[in-house]
Design an enzyme around this catalytic site. Structure first.
Site, mmCIF file in Angstrom:
data_model
loop_
_atom_site.group_PDB
_atom_site.id
_atom_site.type_symbol
_atom_site.label_atom_id
_atom_site.label_comp_id
_atom_site.label_asym_id
_atom_site.label_seq_id
_atom_site.Cartn_x
_atom_site.Cartn_y
_atom_site.Cartn_z
ATOM 1 C CG HIS A 1 -0.244 0.199 2.627
ATOM 2 N ND1 HIS A 1 0.246 1.364 2.953
ATOM 3 C CD2 HIS A 1 0.234 -0.746 3.406
ATOM 4 C CE1 HIS A 1 0.963 1.106 4.080
ATOM 5 N NE2 HIS A 1 1.033 -0.396 4.415
ATOM 6 C CD GLU B 1 1.884 -5.345 8.297
ATOM 7 O OE1 GLU B 1 2.054 -6.565 7.798
ATOM 8 O OE2 GLU B 1 2.660 -4.398 7.769
#
Length: 279
Positions: A11, A89
């Protein structure tokens, strides 16, 4: 034998990345202005790649990055982005929302080192790897099913030109001299059963790629150093793999890493705005 391309992108930057504060799963920050510029740059870089499937972590920073990349794509602006919690994550528990220096201090106090240290309420590296393994096996099964459908279509209409085998122009072939992806088209492309884009996170991606290398014996670019292999991807860093599957045993794939954490598209993004390589 099925064959698919897998492009994995981290990202874009958030303000927490810039300030070296851990986000994990509990801090759901949007992209910063720099992060959107990075996502735009990644989208331009990948604009000529025809993806068949797009998957993203369901955390906001990944969702915004995936949407920006697809919006820039010449072939698949309308392709549905599927969000999957397996791409989140690593969970850092009590360290989330706190500076990276705090995590390092916790690890030191416990007589351990990052990234193997697991703070209270966090995920172990093995737990993260299990998520990555499960998601990758899902992708392999998807590619086999798509390839089988293509075979059925060929059988039903042998004179048809309308296959969905993907012939893409990969931007990194000009930057890497690794095994070519085609025997008859200038090394620029290969017919793939599927071409999959995944947008995820730094620590998760490092763990996933380590799984490729240590467990699945992924071949790597000859120029890649150990330091590069163990580093966390920069924000919107791009990694690309070609994966060949034996339909009889999809758990034994042949994986070739074409590029790892490619960031040439960030050259025009101000260096002071590029987030540090954090986990």
């Amino acid at each position: 034998m099925a064959c698919f391309g897998l492009t994995i992108v981290r990202h874009g930057e958030t303000r927490y990345n810039k300030d070296k504060i851990l986000q994990g799963q509990g801090v759901d920050e949007p992209l910063s202005d720099t992060g959107f510029r990075q996502a735009d740059a990644a989208g331009e870089f990948l604009s000529n790649v025809k993806f068949t499937h797009v998957f993203s972590s369901d955390l906001l920073r990944a969702k915004q990055t995936a949407a920006t990349i697809i919006r820039k794509n010449k072939f698949c602006k309308d392709l549905e982005i599927k969000y999957d919690a397996r791409l989140r994550e690593r969970k850092y528990g009590v360290a989330e929302g706190r500076p990276l220096t705090d995590l390092k201090a916790m690890a030191k106090a416990a007589g351990e080192q990052c990234p193997s240290f697991t703070p209270s309420g966090g995920e172990t590296l093995n737990e993260v790897r299990e998520r990555a393994r499960d998601f990758f096996e899902f992708l392999c099964q998807l590619a086999v099913e798509v390839g089988q459908k293509e075979q059925d279509m060929h059988s039903a209409a042998s004179n048809s030109l309308g296959t969905s085998e993907v012939q893409s122009v990969f931007p990194w072939t000009n930057h890497y001299s690794e095994p070519e992806l085609s025997s008859g088209n200038g090394g620029a492309s290969e017919l793939l059963d599927a071409n999959i884009l995944v947008v995820s996170h730094g620590a998760y991606m490092r763990n996933w790629i380590d799984y490729f290398v240590s467990h699945l014996k992924c071949t790597l670019p000859t120029t890649l150093t150990k330091s590069q292999l163990s580093s966390v991807s920069p924000n919107t860093g791009v990694s690309h793999f070609i994966i060949k599957l034996d339909n009889e045993n999809i758990l034994r794939p042949e994986i070739n890493c074409v590029c790892l954490n490619q960031d040439s598209h960030l050259a025009d993004v101000s260096t002071e705005c590029v987030a540090p390589k954090m986990f």
